[in-house]
Structure formats: C-alpha cells, structure tokens
Enzyme design. Structure first.
Site, mmCIF file in Angstrom:
data_model
loop_
_atom_site.group_PDB
_atom_site.id
_atom_site.type_symbol
_atom_site.label_atom_id
_atom_site.label_comp_id
_atom_site.label_asym_id
_atom_site.label_seq_id
_atom_site.Cartn_x
_atom_site.Cartn_y
_atom_site.Cartn_z
ATOM 1 C CB SER A 127 31.180 35.245 -12.733
ATOM 2 O OG SER A 127 31.350 35.187 -14.090
ATOM 3 C CG HIS A 148 26.782 31.647 -12.711
ATOM 4 N ND1 HIS A 148 27.590 31.171 -11.713
ATOM 5 C CD2 HIS A 148 27.614 32.098 -13.686
ATOM 6 C CE1 HIS A 148 28.850 31.349 -12.067
ATOM 7 N NE2 HIS A 148 28.887 31.896 -13.247
ATOM 8 C CD GLU A 160 26.201 28.924 -8.792
ATOM 9 O OE1 GLU A 160 26.804 28.460 -7.832
ATOM 10 O OE2 GLU A 160 26.585 29.964 -9.381
ATOM 11 C CG ASN A 198 32.264 31.755 -9.927
ATOM 12 O OD1 ASN A 198 32.853 30.711 -10.233
ATOM 13 N ND2 ASN A 198 31.738 32.551 -10.829
HETATM 14 N N1 3HC Z 1 31.112 21.021 -27.071
HETATM 15 C C1 3HC Z 1 31.025 19.725 -27.368
HETATM 16 N N2 3HC Z 1 31.925 18.807 -26.986
HETATM 17 C C2 3HC Z 1 32.977 19.245 -26.255
HETATM 18 C C3 3HC Z 1 33.139 20.601 -25.910
HETATM 19 C C4 3HC Z 1 32.146 21.501 -26.337
HETATM 20 N N3 3HC Z 1 32.196 22.804 -26.056
HETATM 21 N N4 3HC Z 1 34.282 20.719 -25.191
HETATM 22 C C5 3HC Z 1 34.811 19.493 -25.108
HETATM 23 N N5 3HC Z 1 34.028 18.599 -25.737
HETATM 24 C C6 3HC Z 1 34.229 17.162 -25.881
HETATM 25 C C7 3HC Z 1 35.625 16.817 -26.330
HETATM 26 O O1 3HC Z 1 35.737 16.886 -27.740
HETATM 27 C C8 3HC Z 1 35.758 15.398 -25.851
HETATM 28 O O2 3HC Z 1 35.115 14.525 -26.756
HETATM 29 P P1 3HC Z 1 35.703 13.039 -27.003
HETATM 30 O O3 3HC Z 1 35.533 12.311 -25.699
HETATM 31 O O4 3HC Z 1 34.827 12.511 -28.095
HETATM 32 O O5 3HC Z 1 37.116 13.241 -27.403
HETATM 33 C C9 3HC Z 1 34.978 15.393 -24.561
HETATM 34 O O6 3HC Z 1 34.121 16.549 -24.611
HETATM 35 C C10 3HC Z 1 35.848 15.491 -23.350
HETATM 36 O O7 3HC Z 1 36.716 16.616 -23.478
HETATM 37 P P2 3HC Z 1 38.304 16.552 -23.369
HETATM 38 O O8 3HC Z 1 38.829 15.306 -23.992
HETATM 39 O O9 3HC Z 1 38.834 17.863 -23.838
HETATM 40 O O10 3HC Z 1 38.720 16.478 -21.865
HETATM 41 P P3 3HC Z 1 37.997 16.157 -20.515
HETATM 42 O O11 3HC Z 1 37.536 14.769 -20.459
HETATM 43 O O12 3HC Z 1 38.977 16.648 -19.493
HETATM 44 O O13 3HC Z 1 36.731 17.092 -20.388
HETATM 45 C C11 3HC Z 1 36.104 19.192 -19.392
HETATM 46 C C12 3HC Z 1 36.809 18.474 -20.538
HETATM 47 C C13 3HC Z 1 34.626 18.810 -19.389
HETATM 48 C C14 3HC Z 1 36.223 20.675 -19.676
HETATM 49 C C15 3HC Z 1 36.729 18.769 -18.025
HETATM 50 O O14 3HC Z 1 38.103 18.934 -18.071
HETATM 51 C C16 3HC Z 1 36.182 19.562 -16.870
HETATM 52 O O15 3HC Z 1 35.118 19.275 -16.336
HETATM 53 N N6 3HC Z 1 36.938 20.607 -16.426
HETATM 54 C C17 3HC Z 1 36.532 21.477 -15.342
HETATM 55 C C18 3HC Z 1 35.664 22.563 -15.903
HETATM 56 C C19 3HC Z 1 35.107 23.451 -14.820
HETATM 57 O O16 3HC Z 1 35.362 23.305 -13.635
HETATM 58 N N7 3HC Z 1 34.279 24.403 -15.270
HETATM 59 C C20 3HC Z 1 33.707 25.380 -14.378
HETATM 60 C C21 3HC Z 1 34.516 26.609 -14.441
HETATM 61 S S1 3HC Z 1 33.885 27.876 -13.403
HETATM 62 C C22 3HC Z 1 32.784 28.682 -14.335
HETATM 63 O O17 3HC Z 1 32.533 28.376 -15.487
HETATM 64 C C23 3HC Z 1 32.074 29.807 -13.680
HETATM 65 C C24 3HC Z 1 32.444 31.133 -14.285
HETATM 66 O O18 3HC Z 1 31.527 32.079 -13.778
HETATM 67 C C25 3HC Z 1 33.847 31.568 -13.957
#
Ligand code: 3HC
Length: 297
Positions: A127, A148, A160, A198
């Site tokens: 990261s 990334h 990335e 990030n």
């Molecule tokens: N595999 C398969 N399906 C998944 C899953 C996974 N790992 N995780 C969630 N799902 C499914 C859920 O079961 C759900 O299915 P459904 O519609 O059939 O019920 C669907 O995806 C949507 O999930 P949720 O209902 O839990 O909720 P959301 O609609 O809020 O979606 C999310 C979840 C995609 C995580 C959304 O909240 C999101 O985009 N959050 C922001 C995440 C983000 O910003 N990530 C970047 C972080 S920074 C990073 O990673 C960098 C690192 O270096 C720090």
C-alpha cells in the site's frame, strides 16, 4: 510476454482476493502461505466469495444455478495451495501480498530472485512502500512493478500499476494487461508514496479520526456526512475499520518515518491507542464500530 501461471504469496485479506480474481480471469494460480491454517482460511474465504458471486449471477438472471456452480468449480480448480515457496519457480508473474513491513518484503524478494525463472515478473501489492527498494532486493529491478489492488479485491474495480525508473516497459505493459485480464481498470502511476489512491485516502481517513477525537462529530455523523454529502459508499471511519486499523497505522508510520516534513502524513493518537488495545476493525470484530464477519453491527 505471456502470463499463464501466477503465484500469490499471502492468502490473507488482500491475497485471497488476488488469488480469486486471477483464477476468475483464467490464470493458473499458486497460493502460497506460511502455515496450513492460514492457507485453509484464505481458501475458505475464496469458496465463500465464489458462492456469493454465483448467487448474485443467478439472482440477476445472468446464469442458471447449474452454470454458476460449474463456473465456480472451474475457477476453484485453477487454484493450487502450497506451503512451499519453491512451487513458485515456474510462475510467470509472482505477486506479493504479505504483511506491510518493508524488511520482511525485501527478504522475500531476495529469496524470489534466487528461485524464480529468469522471465518471471515480480509484483508487490504494497500500500505504501517503494517498489524500487523491493526490485533492488530481488536483484531483478527491471522486472519489478507494483500491482496495488483494493479491498474487497473481488468487488473493487481498480488496480494501480506502478513503475519504477528501472522497470522494463515490456514488463509494465504485461502487468497492465494482466490487470485488464482480471477485470480491473488499471491506472499507471510512478513509484511515489501511496501511489494515487492511498496518498489521497489515508490522510483523509486520518483527518476524520482527528475530527472524532476532538469531538467535532460522532463516528456515525462523520460517516453519514461523507456518504450523503459526497456519495461515497462508506464513510472514512467505517472505511478505516474495513481496511484495518493496524494496516492504516503501518502505512502512516512508514510515511512519517520517511517523510517527517510532509504535513499530510500524521498519525492520529486514537489510531495508536486502538491498535494497542487490539481493536483492529472488521478483522478483529471491533475498531471504531463492532463487526460480525463482514457486517457492521
Ligand atoms: N466477494 C463476493 N461478494 C461480496 C464480497 C466478496 N468479497 N463482499 C461483498 N460482497 C457482496 C455482498 O454479499 C453483497 O451481495 P448482495 O447484493 O447479493 O447482498 C454485495 O457484494 C454488496 O455488498 P454489501 O451489501 O455488503 O454492501 P455494499 O453495497 O455497501 O458494498 C462495498 C460493499 C463494495 C465494500 C462498498 O461498501 C464499498 O465500495 N466500500 C468502499 C470500499 C473501499 O473504498 N475500498 C478501498 C479501500 S482502500 C484499499 O483497499 C487500499 C489499501 O491499500 C489500504
């Protein structure tokens, strides 16, 4: 430069997702862990995620239950688990997704330099650490890139692709093509701290934690504000829980050490405190919120 077989080292929060999307993209994948229990946990997560994605395809009328199941089985069959780094010797691309600690990563790349085939591409999912330093440690800096991914890897569409001054352009192009082949939108970035996302996201999360600490607003209200005011899927406090408080702290500590004069790189006291208390967010069941599995309580 053809990539057919991919090795992923680390089958944790990020690694298991990378293994899965690579297999979904049609690649043969070797998932390497240090202990059987970590490998089992990562593979179980993949099974759960494949089942979820299959259910969704059926629900959306995009596949029959039978086809969805067959598809998941085929994906799963492309994944081979291993506790031996030697099993990476014939991989065309090796992606590191281990603990966010530079000396540990450098040691790993030095080992890979001694065992991978000469045409292999090395990638790190770090990261925040310099890709060039890992390239140097491997002894093959021209073959090193950053790949990334974002959490959850199965759902987040970005990767990335990071090039250093030493990266061979053909290696960079092959890594970018791999990103596309696993269904992601690749963006190119130089080897700068935090790359694009990030560098912007982590200081923003830090500001939110300081706001909370000062009592300017509650965690719920800060998150609601950013969700409804900016259309983000999650607010910054929930996102810190989701990413992991320890991971966020590791990133900030690394930056503060390397760039003490950069005002955007600052460690909120509340983050240090929570990590010391073992409150790491979703992964430990409690951070700024309480969690049960993937669900916030
Ligand atoms: N595999 C398969 N399906 C998944 C899953 C996974 N790992 N995780 C969630 N799902 C499914 C859920 O079961 C759900 O299915 P459904 O519609 O059939 O019920 C669907 O995806 C949507 O999930 P949720 O209902 O839990 O909720 P959301 O609609 O809020 O979606 C999310 C979840 C995609 C995580 C959304 O909240 C999101 O985009 N959050 C922001 C995440 C983000 O910003 N990530 C970047 C972080 S920074 C990073 O990673 C960098 C690192 O270096 C720090």
């Amino acid at each position: 430069m053809t990539i057919q077989k991919v090795g992923v080292i680390g089958c944790g929060l990020m690694g298991h997702g990378i293994v899965q999307v690579a297999a979904q993209g049609g690649f043969q994948v070797v998932a390497v862990e240090t202990e059987q229990r970590f490998l089992d946990a990562g593979l179980a997560r993949i099974d759960k995620s494949l089942a979820k994605l299959g259910e969704k395809l059926v629900k959306d009328g995009k596949a029959s239950a039978e086809d969805a199941q067959k598809n998941a089985q085929q994906t799963r069959a492309r994944i081979q688990g291993s506790l031996e780094r030697r099993s990476l010797a014939d991989c065309d691309l090796i992606i590191e997704a281990i603990v966010e600690d530079l000396p540990t990563k450098e040691k790993l790349f030095a080992e890979l330099g001694g065992l991978a085939k000469s045409t292999a591409i090395f990638a790190s999912n770090t990261s925040s650490f310099p890709i060039s330093e890992m390239g140097r440690a491997s002894g093959r800096p021209a073959r090193m890139v950053g790949l990334h991914f974002f959490n959850p890897v199965q759902l987040m569409k970005l990767v990335e692709v990071v090039r250093t001054d030493a990266t061979d352009p053909a290696v960079f192009a092959a890594a970018k093509a791999f990103g596309e082949a696993v269904g992601k939108k690749p963006v190119a970035c130089k080897d700068t701290p935090g790359f694009v996302v990030n560098r912007l996201l982590v200081p923003y999360m830090g500001q939110a934690l300081e706001m909370l600490e000062r009592g300017d607003a509650s965690a719920e209200d800060i998150d609601t504000a950013m969700k409804y005011g900016c259309g983000y899927p999650m607010g910054p406090i929930e996102l810190t829980d989701y990413v992991g408080l320890d991971t966020t702290l590791f990133i900030l500590r690394g930056w503060v050490k390397r760039f003490p004069n950069e005002p955007a790189f600052k460690i909120p006291a509340v983050l240090e405190r929570k990590v010391k208390e073992g409150k790491l967010g979703r992964k430990s069941g409690e951070g700024f919120y309480k969690w049960e599995g993937d669900k916030r309580l």
